[in-house]
Design an enzyme around this catalytic site. Structure first.
Site, PDB file in Angstrom:
ATOM      1  N   CYS A   1       0.829  -1.214   0.000  1.00 58.60           N
ATOM      2  CA  CYS A   1       0.000   0.000   0.000  1.00 58.60           C
ATOM      3  C   CYS A   1       0.862   1.263   0.000  1.00 58.60           C
ATOM      4  O   CYS A   1       1.578   1.525   0.970  1.00 58.60           O
ATOM      5  CB  CYS A   1      -0.907  -0.054   1.236  1.00 58.60           C
ATOM      6  SG  CYS A   1      -1.718   1.484   1.664  1.00 58.60           S
TER       7      CYS A   1
ATOM      8  N   CYS B   1       0.173   3.652   2.866  1.00 58.90           N
ATOM      9  CA  CYS B   1       0.701   3.080   4.117  1.00 58.90           C
ATOM     10  C   CYS B   1       2.191   3.364   4.229  1.00 58.90           C
ATOM     11  O   CYS B   1       2.689   3.711   5.308  1.00 58.90           O
ATOM     12  CB  CYS B   1       0.460   1.572   4.173  1.00 58.90           C
ATOM     13  SG  CYS B   1      -1.273   1.093   4.109  1.00 58.90           S
TER      14      CYS B   1
END
Length: 134
Positions: free
Chosen positions: A61, A64
């Site tokens: 991600c 993230c």
């Protein structure tokens, strides 16, 4: 039950945490994020610390990865414990946390979820939430 777990953890930590606390009440929060290994581990962490910021993330991600330095700084510089839950390794737990996207951040205060945020959050927002509930 939470109190029993808390006492059990404190007993296991024993002299280590007593020395680290140096007379200060409560358990000193770790300065690095805690990698959560399942539901019972998360419950132990949430029961042990007054304020816990749980970061539901995935290695793949991009947002993230952008949040990683902020998450690490919060662990090192605030009174909150920071816990990281890998969504790929803990799919059932992530569902139970209500995380439908990554990153999802859940803030616990006194063992209860009090805030939930999805997506990249800036440091000031997270500092404010930790401060408000700490």
């Amino acid at each position: 039950m939470r109190e029993r777990k808390k006492r059990e953890l404190q007993r296991r930590l024993g002299d280590e945490s007593d020395a680290a606390d140096a007379g200060v009440g409560g358990t000193e929060t770790p300065t690095e994020p805690i990698a959560i290994e399942g539901r019972s581990h998360l419950e132990d962490v949430v029961g042990e610390y007054d304020v816990v910021l749980v970061d539901c993330y995935a290695d793949w991600c991009g947002p993230c990865q952008m949040m990683e330095p902020t998450i690490e700084a919060l662990a090192a510089e605030t009174d909150a414990a920071v816990a990281k839950v890998d969504v790929d390794a803990n799919q059932r737990l992530v569902q139970q946390l209500g995380a439908r996207g990554v990153p999802t951040l859940v803030l616990y205060a006194d063992g209860e979820p009090v805030e939930r945020m999805v997506g990249v959050q800036d440091r000031a927002t997270l500092d404010g939430l930790i401060e408000r509930h700490g």
